[in-house]
Design a protein around this motif. Structure first.
Motif: not given
Length: 118
Positions: A21, A24, A26-27, A59-60, A63
């Motif tokens: 997770a 990435d 962006t994460r 993405h969320i 996570l």
């Protein structure tokens, strides 16, 4: 060797999920944003990125599955909040690795010291 294998076996599933997770960019940026500014609405998070709301939501969700963020509701607002406990678990895992290496280096030092003393 047995201890090393044991540490990896016990931590494999959750550690893999967390590291995947967080792999990435962006994460990682989302986690940093939430750590710096506190809980945010998905739309507020999305405003920081040049991508669709749907992409940020995906993405969320990654996570969330890894336990790095939770979604909580305050009245009608759904807020995303960073969870530090999984990150602390990673720190513990790295501490275990450092401890293993420290023991190995200490054993090597003892062996080398013993050889030079004789």
């Amino acid at each position: 060797m047995l201890f090393t294998h044991m540490v990896e076996q016990e931590s494999h599933d959750w550690l893999t999920d967390i590291l995947k997770a967080a792999s990435d960019p962006t994460r990682r940026a989302i986690l940093t944003l939430l750590a710096q500014h506190g809980a945010q609405r998905v739309t507020a998070i999305a405003g920081h990125f040049d991508m669709s709301l749907n992409s940020v939501s995906k993405h969320i969700k990654v996570l969330e599955r890894a336990g790095l963020v939770i979604r909580r509701t305050e009245w009608r607002e759904h807020l995303i909040e960073v969870q530090m406990d999984p990150l602390r678990e990673i720190d513990r895992w790295f501490d275990d690795l450092r401890s293993i290496w420290a023991q190995r280096l200490e054993a090597l030092d003892t062996l080398l010291t013993k050889d030079t003393a004789t």
